[in-house]
Design a protein around this motif. Structure first.
Motif, mmCIF file in Angstrom:
data_model
loop_
_atom_site.group_PDB
_atom_site.id
_atom_site.type_symbol
_atom_site.label_atom_id
_atom_site.label_comp_id
_atom_site.label_asym_id
_atom_site.label_seq_id
_atom_site.Cartn_x
_atom_site.Cartn_y
_atom_site.Cartn_z
ATOM 1 N N GLY A 1 0.796 -1.234 0.000
ATOM 2 C CA GLY A 1 0.000 0.000 0.000
ATOM 3 C C GLY A 1 0.820 1.272 0.000
ATOM 4 O O GLY A 1 0.470 2.244 0.657
ATOM 5 N N CYS A 2 1.918 1.313 -0.773
ATOM 6 C CA CYS A 2 2.799 2.486 -0.736
ATOM 7 C C CYS A 2 2.397 3.569 -1.740
ATOM 8 O O CYS A 2 2.953 4.661 -1.729
ATOM 9 C CB CYS A 2 4.237 2.053 -1.002
ATOM 10 N N GLU B 1 -2.569 8.344 4.390
ATOM 11 C CA GLU B 1 -3.811 8.402 5.157
ATOM 12 C C GLU B 1 -5.028 8.235 4.251
ATOM 13 O O GLU B 1 -6.068 7.728 4.665
ATOM 14 C CB GLU B 1 -3.918 9.736 5.897
ATOM 15 N N ILE B 2 -4.857 8.664 3.011
ATOM 16 C CA ILE B 2 -5.992 8.600 2.086
ATOM 17 C C ILE B 2 -6.448 7.161 1.886
ATOM 18 O O ILE B 2 -7.582 6.905 1.463
ATOM 19 C CB ILE B 2 -5.618 9.249 0.737
ATOM 20 N N LEU B 3 -5.575 6.207 2.208
ATOM 21 C CA LEU B 3 -5.946 4.796 2.049
ATOM 22 C C LEU B 3 -7.123 4.408 2.947
ATOM 23 O O LEU B 3 -7.764 3.392 2.722
ATOM 24 C CB LEU B 3 -4.747 3.898 2.355
ATOM 25 N N ASP B 4 -7.371 5.239 3.969
ATOM 26 C CA ASP B 4 -8.478 4.901 4.870
ATOM 27 C C ASP B 4 -9.845 5.114 4.228
ATOM 28 O O ASP B 4 -10.851 4.625 4.738
ATOM 29 C CB ASP B 4 -8.378 5.732 6.153
ATOM 30 N N SER B 5 -9.886 5.884 3.139
ATOM 31 C CA SER B 5 -11.183 6.045 2.468
ATOM 32 C C SER B 5 -11.183 5.238 1.167
ATOM 33 O O SER B 5 -10.148 5.112 0.510
ATOM 34 C CB SER B 5 -11.450 7.519 2.183
ATOM 35 N N ASN C 1 -6.493 0.451 -2.697
ATOM 36 C CA ASN C 1 -7.420 0.546 -1.565
ATOM 37 C C ASN C 1 -6.966 -0.365 -0.439
ATOM 38 O O ASN C 1 -6.371 -1.419 -0.672
ATOM 39 C CB ASN C 1 -8.835 0.166 -2.008
ATOM 40 N N LYS C 2 -7.248 0.094 0.791
ATOM 41 C CA LYS C 2 -6.903 -0.706 1.966
ATOM 42 C C LYS C 2 -8.156 -1.407 2.485
ATOM 43 O O LYS C 2 -9.219 -0.796 2.563
ATOM 44 C CB LYS C 2 -6.331 0.204 3.056
ATOM 45 N N VAL D 1 -5.075 -5.320 4.297
ATOM 46 C CA VAL D 1 -4.682 -5.906 3.017
ATOM 47 C C VAL D 1 -4.896 -4.826 1.963
ATOM 48 O O VAL D 1 -5.838 -4.038 2.066
ATOM 49 C CB VAL D 1 -5.557 -7.134 2.677
ATOM 50 N N TYR D 2 -4.010 -4.768 0.968
ATOM 51 C CA TYR D 2 -4.130 -3.738 -0.058
ATOM 52 C C TYR D 2 -4.409 -4.375 -1.411
ATOM 53 O O TYR D 2 -3.943 -5.466 -1.694
ATOM 54 C CB TYR D 2 -2.838 -2.926 -0.137
ATOM 55 N N ARG D 3 -5.173 -3.645 -2.187
ATOM 56 C CA ARG D 3 -5.364 -4.120 -3.563
ATOM 57 C C ARG D 3 -5.385 -2.942 -4.526
ATOM 58 O O ARG D 3 -6.022 -1.933 -4.265
ATOM 59 C CB ARG D 3 -6.652 -4.906 -3.748
#
Ligand code: SF4
Ligand code: SF4
Lengths: 360, 390
Positions: free
Chosen positions: A48-49, A73-77, A90-91, A99-101
């Motif tokens: 998730g980098c 932080e944006i990965l939280d949305s 996305n997280k 997990v990230y995809r």
């Protein structure tokens, strides 16, 4: 050698690249896609980098994002692709941690976007990239309705030249020799993605399933989904939990619409005949009805005429009879009168006879 | 002099004219914003909802409700129900205007409207059902125009041209039925490509059949509905021939519509069984599905049957409105309500007020055009020079 690409094997892929476009028309038995390149994304590796997002942005000259690529932080949305973002990571929170995809165009083998476009603006290339040609696009956005992965996006704020925007698999740049690999694959620090012939990717995935028992959901997402995609995923969590729908089925878009399209020639061929037939039957009915009416009228006319003639004839003959009778009577009367007169004369003559006898 | 002009002006200020005037002004303002600011400036469309009410209402409903043209023409000329003759002209005019407005509405919706001829003349995407829709609508609009022209020619007194066209009537009608069958059904087929986006209760491989059959019901109901409206507001334009047949037409169409709706209901049940979707009926979407199916298909089917049996004209007219609403509801369900049903509610679409203004504007333009034409040309009456000829 870095594992992120199977370039060494690309010689073999030449066969795939040479597949004539027409061969793709037959959906069912075509196996040529096995040799064409694709990307395998391994969800157990992605950290998730957002580096792939950055690379994509630069390769495609997209506008600066509102949130810089080093802000995680944006990965939280939850995000989706949009007109200035061809790929997003996305997280997903799971029992075993996040997990990230990565999400982008999957470059379907039988793309829904291509089969739905009414100006054929999309094209599946022999290098697997699904290209879009904005010089013919009308902007109807049916491709966006059709894509099962919700990928194509639209430039809603452009007035004169709005385009459909989506990942190109870096096809244009690779064809031009500017890139050896798609930008996202190249930059990934953990080799979460591998580029290579599709069948090799499938073999590789199966090898990993064997190598790390229990680590993966042992299935390749995209191998069969919607007829198969060039971009495929393997994951340690059920696909549904990382935003990949498992209810898409294996029918490709052209198969889904084949029935409706096949009905076209049937309607065009059968309807006119059928309707023409119905019309002819009705016309005939009308004609017969009209004829019958005519005949009936004629018959009626004939009948009345006949009756009238008959009547005339009888009355004529009756009149004649009467006339005859009258003549008869007149004659008889005249004869009678004449006879009576004669008798009287005779009587008178008899009375003068004795005188003649005395004078003798 | 000045008083004269002011009275003239006043006579135009009828409530009808004021309302239409305001709508048209609002529509023109939004038109300017749309074509200077792009789609984003006037719509709530986004990447998840590329199609909003301009497609749902203006295209899907518009085309279904304009089906009166082909149904009436087919009933009269092909099936030989000569008593429906008087209904043909108003129906053809409505259909022609309806389709013309659909095309007008598309100019607002697509990103580059000047390219609308591209799919036909530049590059053909023949695998697309939208291509079929586009081609058929284009051809059918032409057919409707030709079907309507005799009315115009009679008005203008161009006898020769008119006679040529009248001779072609049957061919045009059959062509029109073929084209209508194709595009009415392919509008439904548009959605067969997206099984994952449309709720299973509405998604079906039979979508094309559903759309086609329901368009017949829509067409018949619209003829009844418009006939009633015109009867009320354009009575002065109608000749005795039209009026004499009016009741016959309404009874016949009510009976026909009842049959079609029963058939449609049966088809929907077959679809439900075939896809084995019964278990969804217990969900929220299931209740909504039942509202549509029972309240707007089964009920009007029954009411039409009763109305036709009892010669109950008010009942028939109200049922026609119910049916029309049902068709609109169905098209909205397929294209908006049940579409993207998997998205969280905050991602769902609701039309922007300016989108609604454009839709109302377009309907208003249609009504004004209908009034203009039918108060001048021989639509509701036979032109004295051509009595008993068409
Ligand atoms: S993922 Fe969507 S946009 Fe990409 S090729 Fe498939 S259908 Fe087209
Ligand atoms: S928006 Fe453009 S690319 Fe998409 S289907 Fe329509 S014409 Fe084709």
């Amino acid at each position: 050698m870095k594992r992120r690409s199977f370039l060494g094997l690309m010689g073999a892929a030449g066969a795939g690249l040479a597949v004539p476009a027409s061969a793709r028309a037959g959906v069912k038995d075509f196996r040529g896609f096995l040799e064409t390149p694709g990307v395998l994304f391994d969800g157990t590796r992605c950290i998730g980098c957002r580096k792939c997002e950055l690379a994509c942005n630069q390769v495609n000259n997209l506008p600066e994002p509102e949130v810089p690529f080093d802000n995680l932080e944006i990965l939280d949305s939850r995000r989706r692709t949009d007109a200035s973002t061809f790929t997003v990571v996305n997280k997903f929170e799971t029992a075993n941690g996040p997990v990230y995809r990565k999400n982008q165009c999957n470059h379907c083998l039988e793309p829904a976007c291509a089969s739905s476009c009414f100006v054929a603006a999309f094209r599946k290339n022999t290098d697997s990239a699904v290209d879009y040609d904005d010089s013919v696009c009308v902007g109807c956005r049916y491709c966006m309705i059709a894509c099962p992965f919700e990928i194509p996006t639209y430039e809603y704020h452009k007035v004169l030249t709005p385009r459909v925007m989506k990942c190109t698999l870096c096809g244009p740049q690779m064809r031009a020799g500017e890139l050896r690999l798609p930008g996202c694959v190249e930059i990934c620090p953990v080799e979460a993605m591998i580029y290579g012939p599709r069948n090799e990717l499938i073999n590789l995935a199966n090898r990993r399933f064997k190598q790390f028992p229990g680590r993966y959901v042992e299935r390749i997402y995209g191998e069969h989904e919607m007829g198969g995609t060039s971009w495929m995923y393997i994951s340690g969590t059920p696909f549904r939990q990382v935003g990949l729908r498992e209810d898409l089925g294996t029918k490709s878009a052209p198969e889904l619409t084949a029935g409706a399209l096949a009905a076209v020639p049937v309607v065009v061929a059968v309807w006119p005949v059928l309707l023409g037939g119905i019309y002819a039957i009705n016309k005939r009915k009308e004609k017969i009805a009209a004829q019958e009416q005519k005949q009936a009228v004629a018959a009626a006319v004939a009948k009345t005429k006949e009756e009238a003639e008959e009547k005339l004839a009888t009355s004529l003959s009756k009149a004649e009879e009467a006339a005859n009778r009258r003549v008869d009577n007149e004659v008889k009367k005249a004869v009678k009168e004449a006879l009576a007169k004669k008798e009287e004369e005779l009587k008178a003559a008899d009375a003068s006879k004795p005188d003649e006898e005395e004078g003798k | 002099m000045s008083t004269e002009t002011s009275t003239d002006f006043k006579s135009y200020l009828t409530p009808f004219n004021i309302v239409t005037g305001l709508i048209i002004i609002a529509g023109l303002i939004v038109t300017v914003i749309r074509f200077t600011g792009g789609l984003g400036a006037v719509t709530n469309l986004d990447d998840n909802y590329p199609w909003g009410i301009w497609i749902s209402f203006d295209l899907l409903c518009g085309v279904a409700l304009a089906a009166g043209g082909y149904t009436t023409a087919a009933a009269c000329y092909v099936f030989g129900f000569k008593k429906y003759q008087s209904a043909v002209r108003p129906a053809v005019l409505t259909a022609f205007l309806g389709y013309a407005l659909v095309v007008l509405a598309l100019h607002y919706d697509v990103g580059r409207p000047w390219r609308l001829p591209y799919p036909i003349f530049v590059q053909q995407g023949t695998t697309s059902l939208l291509f079929e829709v586009g081609l058929c609508v284009f051809l059918y609009l032409t057919v409707l125009f030709l079907e309507f022209l005799p009315t115009l020619f009679e008005w203008k007194g161009w006898k020769k041209l008119r006679d040529v066209l009248v001779k072609m009537t049957l061919v045009l009608v059959i062509f029109g039925v073929v084209l209508s069958t194709l595009h009415q059904s392919s509008l439904g087929a548009l959605y067969t490509i997206a099984p994952s986006k449309l709720h299973p209760l509405w998604y079906s491989a039979y979508l094309p059949v559903f759309f086609f059959v329901s368009s017949i019901a829509a067409g018949l109901s619209m003829v009844i509905f418009e006939g009633t409206l015109s009867h009320k507001y354009l009575h002065r334009m109608m000749d005795s021939e039209y009026n004499r047949n009016h009741n016959d037409v309404i009874l016949g169409f009510a009976k026909g519509c009842s049959w079609v709706l029963f058939g449609y209901f049966a088809l929907k049940m077959i679809g439900l069984t075939y896809d084995n979707n019964w278990h969804y009926l217990a969900t929220g979407f299931g209740v909504w599905f039942l509202v549509e199916l029972l309240g707007f298909v089964a009920l009007p089917a029954f009411l039409f049957a009763v109305g036709a049996r009892d010669n109950n004209f008010p009942l028939i007219k109200w049922t026609a409105i119910l049916t029309v609403l049902g068709i609109v509801l169905n098209r909205f369900n397929v294209s908006l309500v049940a579409f993207n049903y998997h998205l969280p509610s905050e991602d769902r679409y609701f039309p922007h007020i300016m989108e609604i203004i454009i839709s109302v504007f377009i309907v208003t333009v249609g009504i004004v055009a209908f009034r203009f034409i039918s108060t001048r040309m021989p639509v509701f009456f036979e032109h004295p020079d051509y009595k008993g000829q068409h």
